[in-house]
Structures are given as structure tokens and as C-alpha cells.
Design a protein around this motif. Structure first.
Motif, PDB file in Angstrom:
ATOM      1  N   TRP A  82       7.591   6.785 -12.944  1.00 20.67           N
ATOM      2  CA  TRP A  82       7.131   6.392 -11.961  1.00 20.67           C
ATOM      3  C   TRP A  82       7.891   5.285 -11.434  1.00 20.67           C
ATOM      4  CZ3 TRP A  82       4.493  10.306  -9.548  1.00 20.67           C
ATOM      5  CH2 TRP A  82       4.256  11.559 -10.601  1.00 20.67           C
ATOM      6  N   GLY A  83       7.686   4.832 -10.185  1.00 21.30           N
ATOM      7  CA  GLY A  83       8.064   3.786  -9.476  1.00 21.30           C
ATOM      8  C   GLY A  83       6.712   3.795  -8.952  1.00 21.30           C
ATOM      9  N   GLN A  84       5.725   2.111  -8.496  1.00 21.77           N
ATOM     10  CA  GLN A  84       4.928   1.425  -7.715  1.00 21.77           C
ATOM     11  C   GLN A  84       3.836   1.769  -6.505  1.00 21.77           C
ATOM     12  OE1 GLN A  84       7.766   0.492  -6.485  1.00 21.77           O
ATOM     13  NE2 GLN A  84       7.215  -0.357  -4.898  1.00 21.77           N
ATOM     14  N   GLY A  85       4.984   2.780  -6.005  1.00 21.22           N
ATOM     15  CA  GLY A  85       3.820   3.493  -4.856  1.00 21.22           C
ATOM     16  C   GLY A  85       4.059   3.031  -3.456  1.00 21.22           C
ATOM     17  N   THR A  86       4.787   3.931  -2.313  1.00 24.42           N
ATOM     18  CA  THR A  86       4.458   2.867  -1.249  1.00 24.42           C
ATOM     19  C   THR A  86       3.733   3.620   0.002  1.00 24.42           C
ATOM     20  OG1 THR A  86       6.066   1.997   0.621  1.00 24.42           O
ATOM     21  CG2 THR A  86       6.793   4.485  -0.543  1.00 24.42           C
ATOM     22  N   GLN A  87       2.938   3.102   0.683  1.00 26.72           N
ATOM     23  CA  GLN A  87       1.748   3.506   1.660  1.00 26.72           C
ATOM     24  C   GLN A  87       2.675   4.081   3.121  1.00 26.72           C
ATOM     25  OE1 GLN A  87      -1.844   3.622   0.597  1.00 26.72           O
ATOM     26  NE2 GLN A  87      -1.699   4.649   2.384  1.00 26.72           N
ATOM     27  N   VAL A  88       1.877   5.389   3.310  1.00 28.43           N
ATOM     28  CA  VAL A  88       2.242   5.553   4.525  1.00 28.43           C
ATOM     29  C   VAL A  88       0.771   5.968   4.904  1.00 28.43           C
ATOM     30  CG1 VAL A  88       3.091   8.298   5.804  1.00 28.43           C
ATOM     31  CG2 VAL A  88       4.235   6.440   3.401  1.00 28.43           C
ATOM     32  N   ILE A  89       0.666   5.815   6.016  1.00 25.64           N
ATOM     33  CA  ILE A  89      -0.348   5.591   7.230  1.00 25.64           C
ATOM     34  C   ILE A  89       0.116   6.749   9.085  1.00 25.64           C
ATOM     35  CG2 ILE A  89      -2.055   4.802   8.221  1.00 25.64           C
ATOM     36  CD1 ILE A  89      -2.214   2.348   6.091  1.00 25.64           C
ATOM     37  N   VAL A  90      -0.519   7.067   8.487  1.00 22.45           N
ATOM     38  CA  VAL A  90      -0.119   8.210   9.782  1.00 22.45           C
ATOM     39  C   VAL A  90      -1.502   8.612  11.041  1.00 22.45           C
ATOM     40  CG1 VAL A  90       0.574  10.639  11.141  1.00 22.45           C
ATOM     41  CG2 VAL A  90       0.976   9.608   8.892  1.00 22.45           C
ATOM     42  N   SER A  91      -2.190   8.036  11.796  1.00 24.41           N
ATOM     43  CA  SER A  91      -3.018   7.867  13.250  1.00 24.41           C
ATOM     44  C   SER A  91      -2.678   8.734  14.299  1.00 24.41           C
ATOM     45  CB  SER A  91      -2.732   6.730  13.775  1.00 24.41           C
ATOM     46  OG  SER A  91      -1.776   6.037  14.520  1.00 24.41           O
ATOM     47  N   SER A  92      -3.808   9.078  14.308  1.00 23.73           N
ATOM     48  CA  SER A  92      -4.043  10.476  15.128  1.00 23.73           C
ATOM     49  C   SER A  92      -4.043  10.072  16.382  1.00 23.73           C
ATOM     50  CB  SER A  92      -5.234  11.428  14.570  1.00 23.73           C
ATOM     51  OG  SER A  92      -6.384  10.703  15.153  1.00 23.73           O
TER      52      SER A  92
END
Length: 125
Positions: free
Chosen positions: A115-125
């Protein structure tokens, strides 16, 4: 040395697009996948691709909006995310497995050992 490094996450408004990348050093010949997790919930499979790249599978929630692909020459896995929704907000991980049979793309988390360390995705309305 085997290593998975994600990039490409960020903040975007609903309806927008992002492309995630995962540099997969030492993982040639593996099936791979993208997973995501939000606090308090289990990590869930988003998209997966078979060793040969010819077979893909998607979670129902993203089918038709997300596309998984890989460039074997660049040792890189991609996730193109279009028509993003606030519910797509999560930490996204790439994963790799040497255990997949040829032609199999799986969203089963237990198959993946790296597994990788992750990357954050934020989707705003």
C-alpha cells in the motif's frame, strides 16, 4: 526497493476533475487498485486493474465517472476522476498484489499486500 507513492490529490468543487498518480517502483507484473477511506469507515475499493491492463473493475459508486489505467513503461498507475461529488472526499490509496491471477482485477482488499501512504481528495459542494 518496492514502493508505492501517490500524488495528485487536492481540493476541487463538485463536478470537477482530478487525476491521481501512483509511482509503483518494483511492482511490475502485479494487479493494482485504488482504494479510499474516510475517518470512521472501512477502506473501500474504488477501481482495480489486472496485470495485463486489459481488465478493469469499478465500484458501483464511481463507475462511469472514474477511469483506472496504467503505464507500464513509467511504472505508474492512474485514476482519472471526473464529475466529482462531495461523497468522493476521502484519502485515496493505491495498492499492488503479486497474487492475482492473470486477467483478474479485484476490489478485494485482502488480496493486496502493498500500500501507498495515501493522497487526500476533498470535493466541496
Amino acid at each position: 526497493q518496492e514502493q508505492l507513492v501517490e500524488s495528485g490529490g487536492g481540493s476541487v468543487q463538485a463536478g470537477g476533475s482530478l487525476r491521481l498518480s501512483c509511482l509503483a517502483s518494483g511492482f511490475s507484473g502485479t494487479c493494482m487498485g485504488w482504494f479510499r477511506q474516510v475517518p470512521g469507515k472501512e477502506r473501500e475499493g474504488v477501481a482495480a486493474i489486472a496485470r495485463n491492463g486489459a481488465v478493469t473493475t469499478y465500484a458501483d459508486a464511481v463507475r462511469g465517472r472514474f477511469t483506472i489505467s496504467k503505464d507500464n513503461l513509467k511504472n505508474t498507475l492512474y485514476l482519472q476522476m471526473n464529475s466529482l461529488k462531495p461523497e468522493d472526499t476521502a484519502l485515496y490509496y493505491c495498492a499492488a498484489s503479486f497474487s492475482c491471477s492473470n486477467g483478474i482485477a479485484t476490489l478485494s482488499r485482502s488480496v493486496y499486500g502493498s500500500w501507498g501512504q495515501g493522497t487526500q481528495v476533498i470535493v466541496s459542494s
